[in-house]
Enzyme design. Structure first.
Site, PDB file in Angstrom:
ATOM      1  N   CYS A 382       0.823  -1.140  -0.060  1.00  0.00           N
ATOM      2  CA  CYS A 382      -0.067   0.101   0.156  1.00  0.00           C
ATOM      3  C   CYS A 382       0.818   1.136  -0.008  1.00  0.00           C
ATOM      4  CB  CYS A 382      -0.899  -0.236   0.881  1.00  0.00           C
ATOM      5  SG  CYS A 382      -2.661   0.801   0.964  1.00  0.00           S
ATOM      6  N   HIS A 508      -3.690  -5.212   0.378  1.00  0.00           N
ATOM      7  CA  HIS A 508      -3.141  -5.648   1.594  1.00  0.00           C
ATOM      8  C   HIS A 508      -3.103  -7.246   1.512  1.00  0.00           C
ATOM      9  CE1 HIS A 508      -2.850  -1.834   3.881  1.00  0.00           C
ATOM     10  NE2 HIS A 508      -3.487  -1.456   2.974  1.00  0.00           N
ATOM     11  N   GLU A 510      -1.749  -9.002   3.564  1.00  0.00           N
ATOM     12  CA  GLU A 510      -1.486  -9.530   4.966  1.00  0.00           C
ATOM     13  C   GLU A 510      -2.821  -9.975   5.530  1.00  0.00           C
ATOM     14  OE1 GLU A 510      -1.083  -6.452   3.996  1.00  0.00           O
ATOM     15  OE2 GLU A 510      -1.445  -4.869   5.660  1.00  0.00           O
TER      16      GLU A 510
HETATM   17  N1  GLN Z   1      -1.955   6.504   2.576  1.00  0.00           N
HETATM   18  C1  GLN Z   1      -2.028   5.909   1.645  1.00  0.00           C
HETATM   19  C2  GLN Z   1      -3.736   6.303   0.974  1.00  0.00           C
HETATM   20  O1  GLN Z   1      -4.387   6.429   1.493  1.00  0.00           O
HETATM   21  C3  GLN Z   1      -1.705   4.504   1.998  1.00  0.00           C
HETATM   22  C4  GLN Z   1      -2.568   3.837   2.694  1.00  0.00           C
HETATM   23  C5  GLN Z   1      -2.207   2.443   3.356  1.00  0.00           C
HETATM   24  O2  GLN Z   1      -1.069   2.238   3.158  1.00  0.00           O
HETATM   25  N2  GLN Z   1      -2.947   1.693   3.869  1.00  0.00           N
HETATM   26  O3  GLN Z   1      -3.720   5.602  -0.329  1.00  0.00           O
END
Ligand code: GLN
Length: 538
Positions: A382, A508, A510
């Site tokens: 992310c 994600h 994970e």
């Molecule tokens: N801050 C980034 C976004 O909102 C990544 C978010 C994250 O890593 N979950 O896109």
């Protein structure tokens, strides 16, 4: 048989591991062929933990249906290998919101709206919702907080009512601590007695006590607890500290927790649970043949709970590769041009964690650069993927001010940007791109090699995306898209094909790694890291 409801409450102190006990009991029942789900009731007023800081709440776990939930749901999924949903996590905020909405609609027909019966009815409705149409043999409900907290009272009252309404279908397991007093050289049962008294004051008699302890309980202690707390001696279960949470189901089985629960709920207990895959997993975990060090870069590294699912995914990946994974946590704010080499030179893999906001971002970008230039296996998740895009834009494509507009509104090279529909959003809670989205993998990619299929689905939790305006430039220079959202064309995965193993994912992974199904990307990442004792310059 009608659905059985098992409640898990906690006493004496928080952090005793109610989530792990709930998940372990669920695992044992599942391994005996029953269908089980687990629910967490959280006594705080936030609607969900999505807007809470990791310092407050640890990781915020995301389900398939896009619910932002307590991290215990992650344990439930990892242990049971089945998905959960919004219905599996209910907060006081949600309960009150539902009751107040009904009140405004006039549903209460002029009555005074009260904690009992209206709030407790709403709690009971949410619990029974999971047992509707006999979908599950067992619904295990973990009550957050500690018995005696003001916030927990309506939940304990709801448990009392349910037990009174259907005594044969409800069972209460109470988890407490039996501390060892070194000065006296003794285990002490008084805190347990007091916490059971507190439950009794609230009208709830626990059926089973699970006692968390550093040292084995003697028969004397078990007898004493049974006598003082009105439970039979078989219902006093020892939960001794173990080196990995994945041993807890095996330990609970040894203590006959599953048999006691089933007998008390009127089941005939036959045979043994099918735990072979689980014991194989634990055996691999405890007998690794190799070892790697993965550096986890984030700004909450001092909080183990902040990256819970990533830690567990690395453990799963370690077990499947028979490899001990040492996680070296490095605070992104501490990484500078001067020390990056010193900090990262001996690691076998670099993982840049998800996150929000500007703090520590340049340290993350430096870590990506180090991984890219030194051919060290890299997984960016992310924000970690977004940092990889920014780093490549700045240092390979020469766009010195390349950035995400989350960090720099004014950049001339907004390589990571808000999607049109996000630009209108003003509320913070529940408004990100959340939950499962499909992704199509390119056949010649390392990701395809890991997943071994082209159509995948992964969970998201972010607002910002790669800006496709720059895609052709990136691909020409060697950072290519390996996975695309088929509906929106958004890039979900970036890879650098000439690098040993360099993958950045917008989603994600994970959240989907389980004991029985370690996530393919984590498994391949650890495998790639294990194959590289020391790196050369790229
Ligand atoms: N801050 C980034 C976004 O909102 C990544 C978010 C994250 O890593 N979950 O896109």
């Amino acid at each position: 048989m009608p659905t059985k409801y098992i409640f898990v409450t906690g006493g004496v102190t928080s952090s005793l591991g109610k989530g792990i006990i709930s998940a372990s009991l669920a695992k044992l029942l599942q391994a005996r062929g029953y269908s089980v789900t687990i629910q967490k009731l959280d006594p705080y007023i936030n609607i969900d933990p999505g807007t809470m800081n990791p310092y407050e709440h640890g990781e915020c776990y995301v389900t398939e249906d896009g619910a932002e939930t307590d991290l215990d749901l992650g344990h439930y999924e990892r242990f049971l290998n089945v998905t959960t949903s919004q219905a599996n996590n209910v907060t006081t905020g949600r309960i009150y919101q539902a009751v107040i909405t009904k009140e405004r609609r006039g549903d209460y027909l002029g009555k005074t709206v009260q904690i009992i019966p209206h709030i407790t009815d709403e709690i009971k409705r949410r619990i029974k919702l999971l047992g509707k149409n006999n979908r599950y043999d067992f619904v295990i409900t973990e009550i957050g907080g500690t018995v005696g907290d003001i916030e927990s009272l309506p939940y304990v009252e709801a448990v009392r009512q349910l037990k009174w309404e259907m005594p044969e279908n409800v069972l209460v397991v109470h988890l407490t601590l039996v501390p060892y007093l070194a000065a006296a050289g003794e285990l002490k049962t008084k805190p347990t007695q007091h916490s059971v008294k507190m439950l009794l004051e609230n009208g709830v008699q626990p059926d089973i006590l699970v006692l968390r302890t550093e040292k084995s309980l003697t028969n004397e202690i078990r007898k004493k607890v049974a006598l003082f707390c009105n439970v039979d001696i078989h219902a006093v279960i020892e939960s001794k500290d173990v080196s990995t949470i994945y041993e807890v189901p095996l330990l609970m089985h040894k203590e006959k927790l599953d048999t006691t629960v089933l007998t008390k709920l009127g089941f005939k207990v036959e045979g043994e649970p099918e735990l072979k895959p689980w014991t194989d997993f634990v055996k691999n975990l405890k007998n690794p043949v190799t070892e790697v060090t993965i550096s986890l870069i984030g700004k909450y590294v001092e909080l183990v709970d902040a990256y819970k699912s990533i830690n567990e995914s690395l453990i799963h990946a370690g077990s499947i590769n028979k490899c001990k994974v040492n996680i070296r946590r490095i605070h992104s704010e501490k990484i500078t041009e001067e020390n990056v080499e010193e900090l990262l030179k001996n690691v076998n893999g670099i993982l840049v964690a998800p996150g929000f906001g500007l703090r520590g971002i340049e340290g993350k970008i430096l870590a990506v650069k180090y991984a890219r230039m030194n051919n060290i296996p890299f997984l960016g998740i992310c924000l970690g993927m977004q940092c990889a895009v920014v780093e490549f834009g700045r240092n390979v494509l020469g766009m010195k001010d390349a950035h995400s507009t989350e960090m720099d509104h004014e950049t001339k090279h907004p390589v990571i940007d808000l999607m049109e529909e996000q630009k209108q959003v003003t509320e913070k809670g529940g408004t990100m791109r959340l939950g499962a989205y499909p992704c199509i993998l390119k056949k010649n990619s390392k990701s395809y090699h890991a997943y071994k299929k082209t159509e995948i689905s992964e969970r998201h939790k972010h607002r910002y995306e790669f800006n496709n305006y720059f895609l052709a430039d990136y691909e020409k220079a060697g950072m290519v898209s390996a996975g695309i959202n088929p509906d929106t064309n958004l890039v979900e995965i970036f890879e650098i094909p000439v690098h040993k193993w360099f993958i950045g994912v917008q989603f994600h992974p994970e959240f989907k790694s389980t004991v029985l199904n370690p996530h393919p990307l984590f498994a391949e990442f650890v495998k790639a890291a294990a194959a590289i004792p020391k790196t050369g310059t790229f």
